[in-house]
Design a protein around this motif. Structure first.
Motif, PDB file in Angstrom:
ATOM      1  N   ASN A  82      31.781 -20.650 -19.225  1.00  0.00           N
ATOM      2  CA  ASN A  82      33.151 -20.334 -18.835  1.00  0.00           C
ATOM      3  C   ASN A  82      33.532 -21.334 -17.748  1.00  0.00           C
ATOM      4  O   ASN A  82      33.181 -21.171 -16.584  1.00  0.00           O
ATOM      5  CB  ASN A  82      33.267 -18.900 -18.303  1.00  0.00           C
ATOM      6  CG  ASN A  82      34.663 -18.588 -17.814  1.00  0.00           C
ATOM      7  OD1 ASN A  82      35.650 -18.897 -18.485  1.00  0.00           O
ATOM      8  ND2 ASN A  82      34.759 -17.991 -16.620  1.00  0.00           N
ATOM      9  N   VAL A 116      25.230 -13.759 -25.082  1.00  0.00           N
ATOM     10  CA  VAL A 116      26.012 -13.587 -23.870  1.00  0.00           C
ATOM     11  C   VAL A 116      27.368 -14.243 -24.080  1.00  0.00           C
ATOM     12  O   VAL A 116      27.482 -15.239 -24.798  1.00  0.00           O
ATOM     13  CB  VAL A 116      25.280 -14.207 -22.652  1.00  0.00           C
ATOM     14  CG1 VAL A 116      25.074 -15.718 -22.841  1.00  0.00           C
ATOM     15  CG2 VAL A 116      26.025 -13.914 -21.364  1.00  0.00           C
ATOM     16  N   THR A 117      28.411 -13.663 -23.478  1.00  0.00           N
ATOM     17  CA  THR A 117      29.747 -14.238 -23.586  1.00  0.00           C
ATOM     18  C   THR A 117      30.566 -13.876 -22.361  1.00  0.00           C
ATOM     19  O   THR A 117      30.163 -13.016 -21.552  1.00  0.00           O
ATOM     20  CB  THR A 117      30.453 -13.740 -24.871  1.00  0.00           C
ATOM     21  OG1 THR A 117      31.617 -14.539 -25.089  1.00  0.00           O
ATOM     22  CG2 THR A 117      30.863 -12.279 -24.759  1.00  0.00           C
ATOM     23  N   PHE A 118      31.725 -14.533 -22.230  1.00  0.00           N
ATOM     24  CA  PHE A 118      32.680 -14.210 -21.182  1.00  0.00           C
ATOM     25  C   PHE A 118      34.001 -13.894 -21.848  1.00  0.00           C
ATOM     26  O   PHE A 118      34.500 -14.675 -22.672  1.00  0.00           O
ATOM     27  CB  PHE A 118      32.850 -15.388 -20.213  1.00  0.00           C
ATOM     28  CG  PHE A 118      33.779 -15.110 -19.072  1.00  0.00           C
ATOM     29  CD1 PHE A 118      33.318 -14.479 -17.924  1.00  0.00           C
ATOM     30  CD2 PHE A 118      35.123 -15.458 -19.144  1.00  0.00           C
ATOM     31  CE1 PHE A 118      34.183 -14.210 -16.862  1.00  0.00           C
ATOM     32  CE2 PHE A 118      35.986 -15.191 -18.100  1.00  0.00           C
ATOM     33  CZ  PHE A 118      35.517 -14.562 -16.949  1.00  0.00           C
ATOM     34  N   TRP A 139      31.612 -10.927 -17.841  1.00  0.00           N
ATOM     35  CA  TRP A 139      30.484 -11.390 -18.634  1.00  0.00           C
ATOM     36  C   TRP A 139      29.853 -10.193 -19.345  1.00  0.00           C
ATOM     37  O   TRP A 139      29.769  -9.105 -18.782  1.00  0.00           O
ATOM     38  CB  TRP A 139      29.450 -12.063 -17.743  1.00  0.00           C
ATOM     39  CG  TRP A 139      29.884 -13.399 -17.200  1.00  0.00           C
ATOM     40  CD1 TRP A 139      30.559 -13.632 -16.032  1.00  0.00           C
ATOM     41  CD2 TRP A 139      29.683 -14.670 -17.810  1.00  0.00           C
ATOM     42  NE1 TRP A 139      30.797 -14.970 -15.873  1.00  0.00           N
ATOM     43  CE2 TRP A 139      30.260 -15.643 -16.954  1.00  0.00           C
ATOM     44  CE3 TRP A 139      29.069 -15.093 -18.980  1.00  0.00           C
ATOM     45  CZ2 TRP A 139      30.231 -16.997 -17.251  1.00  0.00           C
ATOM     46  CZ3 TRP A 139      29.032 -16.444 -19.284  1.00  0.00           C
ATOM     47  CH2 TRP A 139      29.618 -17.382 -18.421  1.00  0.00           C
ATOM     48  N   GLN A 144      27.222  -5.658 -18.410  1.00  0.00           N
ATOM     49  CA  GLN A 144      28.430  -6.386 -18.064  1.00  0.00           C
ATOM     50  C   GLN A 144      28.458  -6.682 -16.563  1.00  0.00           C
ATOM     51  O   GLN A 144      27.869  -5.956 -15.757  1.00  0.00           O
ATOM     52  CB  GLN A 144      29.675  -5.576 -18.440  1.00  0.00           C
ATOM     53  CG  GLN A 144      29.791  -4.226 -17.762  1.00  0.00           C
ATOM     54  CD  GLN A 144      31.051  -3.486 -18.156  1.00  0.00           C
ATOM     55  OE1 GLN A 144      32.075  -4.103 -18.463  1.00  0.00           O
ATOM     56  NE2 GLN A 144      31.013  -2.155 -18.134  1.00  0.00           N
ATOM     57  N   TRP A 177      25.385  -7.024 -12.392  1.00  0.00           N
ATOM     58  CA  TRP A 177      25.172  -6.589 -13.771  1.00  0.00           C
ATOM     59  C   TRP A 177      24.904  -5.093 -13.829  1.00  0.00           C
ATOM     60  O   TRP A 177      24.039  -4.583 -13.123  1.00  0.00           O
ATOM     61  CB  TRP A 177      24.012  -7.355 -14.399  1.00  0.00           C
ATOM     62  CG  TRP A 177      24.377  -8.777 -14.702  1.00  0.00           C
ATOM     63  CD1 TRP A 177      24.187  -9.861 -13.887  1.00  0.00           C
ATOM     64  CD2 TRP A 177      25.015  -9.260 -15.883  1.00  0.00           C
ATOM     65  NE1 TRP A 177      24.662 -10.989 -14.490  1.00  0.00           N
ATOM     66  CE2 TRP A 177      25.178 -10.664 -15.725  1.00  0.00           C
ATOM     67  CE3 TRP A 177      25.470  -8.662 -17.054  1.00  0.00           C
ATOM     68  CZ2 TRP A 177      25.767 -11.465 -16.693  1.00  0.00           C
ATOM     69  CZ3 TRP A 177      26.057  -9.462 -18.024  1.00  0.00           C
ATOM     70  CH2 TRP A 177      26.199 -10.844 -17.843  1.00  0.00           C
TER      71      TRP A 177
END
Length: 328
Positions: free
Chosen positions: A217, A254-256, A261, A272, A282
Motif C-alpha cells: 500500500n 494479506v491485503t489493504f 490491513w 485486521q 492486529w
C-alpha cells in the motif's frame, strides 16, 4: 385327440418361450428416460483456492477442476468443471476479459470466445510442476509455481514465455510493487524482486518459513507466511524487518482495503489492523458465519474483500456475507 394336442403343446411351449425371448433380445430396444441429474452447486470434496472478479462476473476455482461462476456479483452461481479434473490453483482476468486458469501438473487453460476452455502446454506434455498463482500485471499475465516456474504472456494469453528461476524453489505468488516492479513470495523465507519486468531477479531471505503472499500500500509492504511469519517494509521493499507474530497459524494472504490491513490463513485465522504501518494493532476478527477452516485468498473488490477458501464470502465493514451456500 385332445390328449395328443396337449402333448404337442407341452413339447412346443418351452421352444416358443425361448423364441420369444430371443426375438425380444434381437429386435426390441428398451428405452429408459431417467430423471435429469440435479448436480449440487457444492460437493463435500470442494475446497477453493482462488477467485477473480470482472465487473459483475465472479469466478471461484478449486479442487478436482471445480469452477463456480456468477454473472450477477455473487447472488447466483453455476458450476462447471475444467477438463482434466486437476486441482485449479489460480485464476486471473485481463481488463479486456481474457480469463486464464492454472493448476496442478503444469496445466493452464484459457477461456475461448465460445465459452469452452483451451489447454495450453506451456511447460510441455510431461510437466509435473504445480502452477500456484496467475496474475495480470501491467499488460501481461504472470504465472508462478513449483521448481522455480515463472511464465509471462501477452494480454490475450496466446504467446507464453518461460522466465523460470534456475533453482528448485517453489514460487507461491506474484504481485506488483510500489514502483512498477514485481515481487514474488517464495518458500524458505525468500522474496524475489525484479525491476526489469522479470528479466532478472534479486533475492532476499527474510527467514526460514515459507512466505505465501506480499502486498503493498504505497511504500508500505507486508509479507506473510507459515507459522505466523510477518515482515514489514516502509520504503517500498528496500528494507524489511520481522514483526513479532500475532498468531501461530499459517498466514496465506494479506491485503489493504479501505483503511485497514487484513490477513487470513489456516484454521479460521482472520486478523485486521487499522494502523497505516501495521507493526502493531492486529486484532482477531470473528465475523458471524466464519468457520475454523482455512482461507487462502483475499481479493479486493468495489463492495469489500472477497474471502476464498473452504468458504467463499464478502468481508465488508464488520460483517461476512457468505456468497456460496450448500442449499443454493
Amino acid at each position: 385327440m385332445l390328449e395328443s394336442t396337449l402333448s404337442w403343446a407341452g413339447r412346443l411351449s418351452p421352444w416358443l418361450i425361448i423364441g420369444a425371448l430371443s426375438y425380444a433380445a434381437l429386435f426390441i430396444k428398451p428405452t429408459v428416460n431417467p430423471p435429469p441429474l440435479n448436480q449440487p452447486l457444492l460437493e463435500t470434496r470442494d475446497a477453493f483456492f482462488d477467485a477473480e472478479v470482472y465487473d459483475q462476473h465472479v469466478w471461484a476455482v478449486g479442487q478436482n477442476g471445480a469452477l463456480l461462476e456468477s454473472l450477477d456479483g455473487g447472488k447466483s452461481w453455476s458450476r462447471e468443471e475444467v477438463p482434466g479434473r486437476d486441482n485449479l490453483q489460480g485464476i486471473a482476468v485481463s481488463p479486456e476479459g481474457t480469463v486464464v486458469v492454472v493448476g496442478n501438473q503444469g496445466r493452464l487453460w484459457v477461456k475461448q470466445a465460445d465459452g469452452s476452455w483451451k489447454e495450453q502446454l506451456t511447460l510441455g506434455e510431461d510437466a509435473v510442476a504445480k502452477l500456484l498463482d496467475v496474475t495480470f500485471i501491467d499488460g501481461h499475465f504472470w504465472v508462478v509455481g513449483e521448481i522455480g516456474t515463472l511464465l509471462r504472456a501477452d494480454a490475450l494469453a496466446r504467446q507464453w514465455q518461460q522466465l523460470s528461476i534456475d533453482e528448485d524453489i517453489t514460487l507461491n505468488s506474484i504481485v506488483p510493487g510500489a514502483n512498477d516492479d514485481l515481487w514474488i513470495a517464495a518458500e524458505f523465507g525468500r522474496l524475489l524482486h525484479s525491476v526489469d519486468h522479470g528479466q532478472t531477479w534479486q533475492e532476499q531471505e527474510l527467514g526460514s518459513e515459507s512466505l505465501r503472499a506480499v502486498h503493498f500500500n504505497g511504500p508500505v509492504g507486508v509479507a506473510v507466511g507459515n507459522r505466523g511469519g510477518f515482515y514489514l517494509s516502509e520504503n517500498a521493499g528496500a528494507n524489511w524487518r520481522e514483526v513479532p507474530a500475532f498468531t501461530e497459524e499459517h498466514l496465506y494472504d494479506v491485503t489493504f482495503h479501505q483503511g485497514r490491513w487484513i490477513a487470513t490463513g489456516d484454521r479460521g485465522a482472520l486478523y485486521q489492523s487499522r494502523e497505516t504501518v501495521p507493526a502493531r494493532g492486529w486484532q482477531r476478527w470473528n465475523p458471524e458465519g466464519l468457520d475454523k477452516s482455512y482461507h487462502s485468498r483475499l481479493l479486493n473488490t468495489d463492495r469489500g474483500v472477497l474471502l476464498v477458501g473452504k468458504q467463499v464470502g464478502l468481508l465488508s465493514a464488520d460483517e461476512l456475507q457468505l456468497l456460496i451456500k450448500e442449499n443454493q
